[in-house]
Design a protein around this motif. Structure first.
Motif, PDB file in Angstrom:
ATOM      1  N   GLN A  32       0.801  -1.211   0.000  1.00 15.77           N
ATOM      2  CA  GLN A  32       0.000   0.000   0.000  1.00 15.77           C
ATOM      3  C   GLN A  32       0.837   1.266   0.000  1.00 15.77           C
ATOM      4  O   GLN A  32       0.319   2.350  -0.177  1.00 15.77           O
ATOM      5  CB  GLN A  32      -0.939   0.005   1.209  1.00 15.77           C
ATOM      6  N   SER A  33       2.145   1.134   0.205  1.00 11.02           N
ATOM      7  CA  SER A  33       2.979   2.323   0.255  1.00 11.02           C
ATOM      8  C   SER A  33       2.970   3.037  -1.087  1.00 11.02           C
ATOM      9  O   SER A  33       3.246   4.214  -1.155  1.00 11.02           O
ATOM     10  CB  SER A  33       4.414   1.968   0.664  1.00 11.02           C
ATOM     11  N   GLY A  34       2.676   2.302  -2.157  1.00 14.13           N
ATOM     12  CA  GLY A  34       2.545   2.920  -3.469  1.00 14.13           C
ATOM     13  C   GLY A  34       3.872   3.288  -4.103  1.00 14.13           C
ATOM     14  O   GLY A  34       3.891   4.002  -5.088  1.00 14.13           O
ATOM     15  N   LYS A  35       4.976   2.812  -3.563  1.00 13.72           N
ATOM     16  CA  LYS A  35       6.264   3.146  -4.136  1.00 13.72           C
ATOM     17  C   LYS A  35       6.567   2.218  -5.305  1.00 13.72           C
ATOM     18  O   LYS A  35       6.243   1.042  -5.295  1.00 13.72           O
ATOM     19  CB  LYS A  35       7.356   3.060  -3.075  1.00 13.72           C
ATOM     20  N   ALA A  36       7.195   2.795  -6.307  1.00 17.73           N
ATOM     21  CA  ALA A  36       7.564   2.032  -7.490  1.00 17.73           C
ATOM     22  C   ALA A  36       8.524   0.909  -7.104  1.00 17.73           C
ATOM     23  O   ALA A  36       9.322   1.058  -6.190  1.00 17.73           O
ATOM     24  CB  ALA A  36       8.211   2.954  -8.519  1.00 17.73           C
ATOM     25  N   ASN A  37       8.420  -0.204  -7.813  1.00 16.45           N
ATOM     26  CA  ASN A  37       9.340  -1.312  -7.598  1.00 16.45           C
ATOM     27  C   ASN A  37      10.123  -1.522  -8.894  1.00 16.45           C
ATOM     28  O   ASN A  37       9.558  -1.910  -9.910  1.00 16.45           O
ATOM     29  CB  ASN A  37       8.593  -2.584  -7.215  1.00 16.45           C
ATOM     30  N   PHE A  38      11.420  -1.246  -8.845  1.00 19.55           N
ATOM     31  CA  PHE A  38      12.267  -1.291 -10.025  1.00 19.55           C
ATOM     32  C   PHE A  38      12.913  -2.658 -10.261  1.00 19.55           C
ATOM     33  O   PHE A  38      13.719  -2.804 -11.167  1.00 19.55           O
ATOM     34  CB  PHE A  38      13.361  -0.219  -9.915  1.00 19.55           C
ATOM     35  N   SER A  39      12.569  -3.646  -9.456  1.00 18.88           N
ATOM     36  CA  SER A  39      13.182  -4.970  -9.566  1.00 18.88           C
ATOM     37  C   SER A  39      12.987  -5.562 -10.952  1.00 18.88           C
ATOM     38  O   SER A  39      11.920  -5.423 -11.552  1.00 18.88           O
ATOM     39  CB  SER A  39      12.572  -5.932  -8.541  1.00 18.88           C
ATOM     40  N   GLY A  40      14.038  -6.228 -11.450  1.00 18.57           N
ATOM     41  CA  GLY A  40      13.941  -6.924 -12.717  1.00 18.57           C
ATOM     42  C   GLY A  40      15.196  -6.786 -13.546  1.00 18.57           C
ATOM     43  O   GLY A  40      16.147  -6.107 -13.170  1.00 18.57           O
ATOM     44  N   SER A  41      15.180  -7.437 -14.691  1.00 18.22           N
ATOM     45  CA  SER A  41      16.267  -7.335 -15.671  1.00 18.22           C
ATOM     46  C   SER A  41      15.834  -6.338 -16.723  1.00 18.22           C
ATOM     47  O   SER A  41      14.754  -6.467 -17.307  1.00 18.22           O
ATOM     48  CB  SER A  41      16.526  -8.690 -16.325  1.00 18.22           C
ATOM     49  N   TRP A  42      16.684  -5.355 -16.992  1.00 18.02           N
ATOM     50  CA  TRP A  42      16.335  -4.251 -17.883  1.00 18.02           C
ATOM     51  C   TRP A  42      17.293  -4.197 -19.070  1.00 18.02           C
ATOM     52  O   TRP A  42      18.500  -4.337 -18.908  1.00 18.02           O
ATOM     53  CB  TRP A  42      16.374  -2.927 -17.122  1.00 18.02           C
ATOM     54  N   THR A  43      16.731  -3.992 -20.264  1.00 16.12           N
ATOM     55  CA  THR A  43      17.538  -3.881 -21.475  1.00 16.12           C
ATOM     56  C   THR A  43      17.261  -2.526 -22.133  1.00 16.12           C
ATOM     57  O   THR A  43      16.112  -2.075 -22.183  1.00 16.12           O
ATOM     58  CB  THR A  43      17.253  -5.058 -22.439  1.00 16.12           C
ATOM     59  N   LEU A  44      18.318  -1.881 -22.602  1.00 16.70           N
ATOM     60  CA  LEU A  44      18.205  -0.549 -23.184  1.00 16.70           C
ATOM     61  C   LEU A  44      17.383  -0.570 -24.462  1.00 16.70           C
ATOM     62  O   LEU A  44      17.585  -1.408 -25.340  1.00 16.70           O
ATOM     63  CB  LEU A  44      19.607   0.000 -23.482  1.00 16.70           C
ATOM     64  N   ASN A  45      16.459   0.363 -24.569  1.00 16.59           N
ATOM     65  CA  ASN A  45      15.677   0.579 -25.784  1.00 16.59           C
ATOM     66  C   ASN A  45      16.263   1.837 -26.428  1.00 16.59           C
ATOM     67  O   ASN A  45      15.871   2.953 -26.097  1.00 16.59           O
ATOM     68  CB  ASN A  45      14.200   0.746 -25.454  1.00 16.59           C
ATOM     69  N   GLU A  46      17.240   1.644 -27.319  1.00 18.64           N
ATOM     70  CA  GLU A  46      17.950   2.776 -27.918  1.00 18.64           C
ATOM     71  C   GLU A  46      17.037   3.684 -28.719  1.00 18.64           C
ATOM     72  O   GLU A  46      17.247   4.896 -28.756  1.00 18.64           O
ATOM     73  CB  GLU A  46      19.104   2.275 -28.788  1.00 18.64           C
ATOM     74  N   SER A  47      16.018   3.125 -29.372  1.00 22.28           N
ATOM     75  CA  SER A  47      15.147   3.947 -30.219  1.00 22.28           C
ATOM     76  C   SER A  47      14.319   4.937 -29.406  1.00 22.28           C
ATOM     77  O   SER A  47      13.943   5.985 -29.909  1.00 22.28           O
ATOM     78  CB  SER A  47      14.236   3.063 -31.075  1.00 22.28           C
ATOM     79  N   SER A 105      26.354   8.433  -2.604  1.00 20.71           N
ATOM     80  CA  SER A 105      25.036   8.700  -3.183  1.00 20.71           C
ATOM     81  C   SER A 105      23.961   8.775  -2.119  1.00 20.71           C
ATOM     82  O   SER A 105      24.058   8.140  -1.063  1.00 20.71           O
ATOM     83  CB  SER A 105      24.652   7.574  -4.158  1.00 20.71           C
ATOM     84  N   THR A 106      22.936   9.547  -2.430  1.00 21.57           N
ATOM     85  CA  THR A 106      21.715   9.544  -1.618  1.00 21.57           C
ATOM     86  C   THR A 106      20.546   9.287  -2.561  1.00 21.57           C
ATOM     87  O   THR A 106      20.532   9.782  -3.688  1.00 21.57           O
ATOM     88  CB  THR A 106      21.486  10.880  -0.871  1.00 21.57           C
ATOM     89  N   ALA A 107      19.607   8.485  -2.106  1.00 19.61           N
ATOM     90  CA  ALA A 107      18.414   8.160  -2.895  1.00 19.61           C
ATOM     91  C   ALA A 107      17.201   8.645  -2.119  1.00 19.61           C
ATOM     92  O   ALA A 107      17.082   8.405  -0.913  1.00 19.61           O
ATOM     93  CB  ALA A 107      18.329   6.659  -3.140  1.00 19.61           C
ATOM     94  N   LYS A 108      16.311   9.340  -2.812  1.00 19.35           N
ATOM     95  CA  LYS A 108      15.133   9.899  -2.148  1.00 19.35           C
ATOM     96  C   LYS A 108      13.908   9.711  -3.042  1.00 19.35           C
ATOM     97  O   LYS A 108      13.947   9.979  -4.244  1.00 19.35           O
ATOM     98  CB  LYS A 108      15.355  11.384  -1.879  1.00 19.35           C
ATOM     99  N   TRP A 109      12.823   9.228  -2.435  1.00 21.77           N
ATOM    100  CA  TRP A 109      11.559   9.041  -3.141  1.00 21.77           C
ATOM    101  C   TRP A 109      10.862  10.368  -3.369  1.00 21.77           C
ATOM    102  O   TRP A 109      10.950  11.276  -2.545  1.00 21.77           O
ATOM    103  CB  TRP A 109      10.614   8.140  -2.343  1.00 21.77           C
ATOM    104  N   SER A 110      10.138  10.462  -4.470  1.00 18.15           N
ATOM    105  CA  SER A 110       9.252  11.612  -4.692  1.00 18.15           C
ATOM    106  C   SER A 110       8.101  11.507  -3.696  1.00 18.15           C
ATOM    107  O   SER A 110       7.875  10.453  -3.092  1.00 18.15           O
ATOM    108  CB  SER A 110       8.715  11.605  -6.126  1.00 18.15           C
ATOM    109  N   ALA A 111       7.368  12.582  -3.524  1.00 22.01           N
ATOM    110  CA  ALA A 111       6.262  12.600  -2.563  1.00 22.01           C
ATOM    111  C   ALA A 111       5.228  11.518  -2.852  1.00 22.01           C
ATOM    112  O   ALA A 111       4.673  10.917  -1.929  1.00 22.01           O
ATOM    113  CB  ALA A 111       5.594  13.977  -2.543  1.00 22.01           C
ATOM    114  N   ASP A 112       4.982  11.237  -4.136  1.00 19.08           N
ATOM    115  CA  ASP A 112       3.983  10.221  -4.489  1.00 19.08           C
ATOM    116  C   ASP A 112       4.566   8.807  -4.587  1.00 19.08           C
ATOM    117  O   ASP A 112       3.847   7.849  -4.822  1.00 19.08           O
ATOM    118  CB  ASP A 112       3.273  10.586  -5.797  1.00 19.08           C
ATOM    119  N   GLY A 113       5.903   8.668  -4.416  1.00 19.21           N
ATOM    120  CA  GLY A 113       6.534   7.357  -4.446  1.00 19.21           C
ATOM    121  C   GLY A 113       6.670   6.760  -5.829  1.00 19.21           C
ATOM    122  O   GLY A 113       7.042   5.604  -5.979  1.00 19.21           O
ATOM    123  N   LYS A 114       6.420   7.535  -6.865  1.00 18.61           N
ATOM    124  CA  LYS A 114       6.457   7.006  -8.224  1.00 18.61           C
ATOM    125  C   LYS A 114       7.825   7.162  -8.887  1.00 18.61           C
ATOM    126  O   LYS A 114       8.098   6.547  -9.908  1.00 18.61           O
ATOM    127  CB  LYS A 114       5.376   7.655  -9.071  1.00 18.61           C
TER     128      LYS A 114
END
Length: 166
Positions: A32-47, A105-114
């Motif tokens: 319910q925190s509504g924060k984005a979850n970036f977990s996963g394998s990511w591949t660059l979309n150059e286009s 580094s410091t990491a900070k969430w936006s107010a809406d957690g997105k």
């Protein structure tokens, strides 16, 4: 005798309720925190990306993200070597080593957690450089990272890297 069994039964019911409550509530709170979850394998979309000068050299490759309660781990591979950067998600400073030194580094969430903003400071030959990355999911399968950094001449370079989830 019956009274003892009833008390024992009630005690076990209460105990199972309390244990269930203690295990389920944190999971529900995180969901319910509504924060984005970036977990996963990511591949660059150059286009879809706007890499600018030297964009591919500075983080344009594929990577794997593991996100836990208060930790974001980013693993990248270059020339048969893997590098992992870790960021705490509570605004406290994280220190990561790289080829010639370390970054802070410091990491900070936006107010809406997105979105998540990661500000990193590094020292190159006595000159401190700062880079800022803003991570945003447009949906669960598309990650956009907007970066602002200084090049060798001190000029600001902006890139937008778009990644697709594998």
């Amino acid at each position: 005798m019956k009274k003892k069994q009833m008390n024992r039964f009630n005690f076990l019911r209460l105990l199972s309720f309390v244990l269930g409550f203690l295990l389920i509530i944190p999971v529900m709170a995180n969901a319910q925190s509504g924060k984005a979850n970036f977990s996963g394998s990511w591949t660059l979309n150059e286009s879809k990306s706007k890499m600018g000068e030297g964009g591919r050299r500075f983080g344009g490759g594929d990577f794997v993200v593991k996100q836990e309660a208060n930790l974001l781990s980013v693993e990248r591979s270059f020339n048969d070597q893997s590098f992992t950067s870790k960021y705490t998600l509570d605004g406290k400073e994280s220190v990561n080593s790289f080829g010639r030194g370390e970054s802070k580094s410091t990491a900070k969430w936006s107010a809406d957690g997105k979105s998540l903003t990661i500000v990193t400071k590094m020292n190159f030959n006595g000159s401190e450089r700062t880079s800022t990355q803003v991570w945003t999911l447009s949906d669960s399968k598309v990650l956009s990272i907007e970066s602002t950094r200084q090049n060798r001449d001190g000029e600001t370079v902006k890139t937008t890297m778009v990644y697709d989830k594998k």
